[in-house]
Write a protein that holds these residues in place. Structure first.
Motif, PDB file in Angstrom:
ATOM      1  N   ARG A  38      -1.212  -7.232  -8.826  1.00 16.41           N
ATOM      2  CA  ARG A  38       0.239  -7.497  -9.317  1.00 16.41           C
ATOM      3  C   ARG A  38       1.097  -8.060  -7.884  1.00 16.41           C
ATOM      4  N   GLN A  39       0.639  -6.729  -6.409  1.00 15.85           N
ATOM      5  CA  GLN A  39       1.338  -6.684  -4.979  1.00 15.85           C
ATOM      6  C   GLN A  39       0.237  -8.432  -4.102  1.00 15.85           C
ATOM      7  N   ASP A  42       1.705 -11.776  -5.843  1.00 15.56           N
ATOM      8  CA  ASP A  42       3.427 -12.275  -5.493  1.00 15.56           C
ATOM      9  C   ASP A  42       3.053 -12.209  -3.657  1.00 15.56           C
ATOM     10  N   SER A  45       1.767 -15.836  -3.457  1.00 13.38           N
ATOM     11  CA  SER A  45       2.938 -16.885  -4.657  1.00 13.38           C
ATOM     12  C   SER A  45       3.666 -16.841  -3.015  1.00 13.38           C
TER      13      SER A  45
END
Length: 133
Positions: A38-39, A42, A45
């Motif tokens: 997830r990191q 992020d 993006s």
């Protein structure tokens, strides 16, 4: 995320993780992997958004050649040559120079690319091209 991994491979990985890490450490490892993924997503993006903000309208100009390359991936070599090198005119590949539609695929009915040859008779010698030898 796991687009190239089938259920069988996923189960093998799960069993291997269970054997290597053990049942007591497996939940912590799974949560660490999901948090890390997830990191990373992020960060990616955020970098993409920062690039869009800094380049502004030029970002779309940068993306166009990449989109063209992705389009070429799915095309056959003949289609790529026809589209980009011959500007959509495939007459040189089909032999159809007069613009009439081709019959049975690639060559027009009235102008074959190569004349049909009949088989040689017994004892007959094939023609020789002195320029080709």
């Amino acid at each position: 995320m796991f687009g190239n991994i089938g259920w069988g491979e996923f189960m093998v990985l799960l069993v291997a993780a269970l054997v290597i890490l053990g049942p007591e450490r497996l939940p912590g490892a799974v949560s660490w992997v999901t948090k890390t993924m997830r990191q990373v997503r992020d960060y990616a993006s955020g970098a993409s958004q920062q690039l869009k903000d800094e380049l502004g309208p030029e970002f779309d100009d940068l993306r166009k050649p990449l989109a063209d390359l992705n389009e070429l991936r799915g095309m056959s070599p003949r289609a790529v040559i026809t589209k980009h090198l011959l500007d959509g005119d495939d007459s040189i590949l089909t032999g159809n120079f007069d613009g009439k539609p081709a019959v049975n695929g690639s060559t027009p009915a009235e102008k074959p690319l190569m004349p049909e040859s009949k088989p040689l008779a017994a004892g007959e010698r094939p023609p020789v091209d002195p320029d080709a030898t």
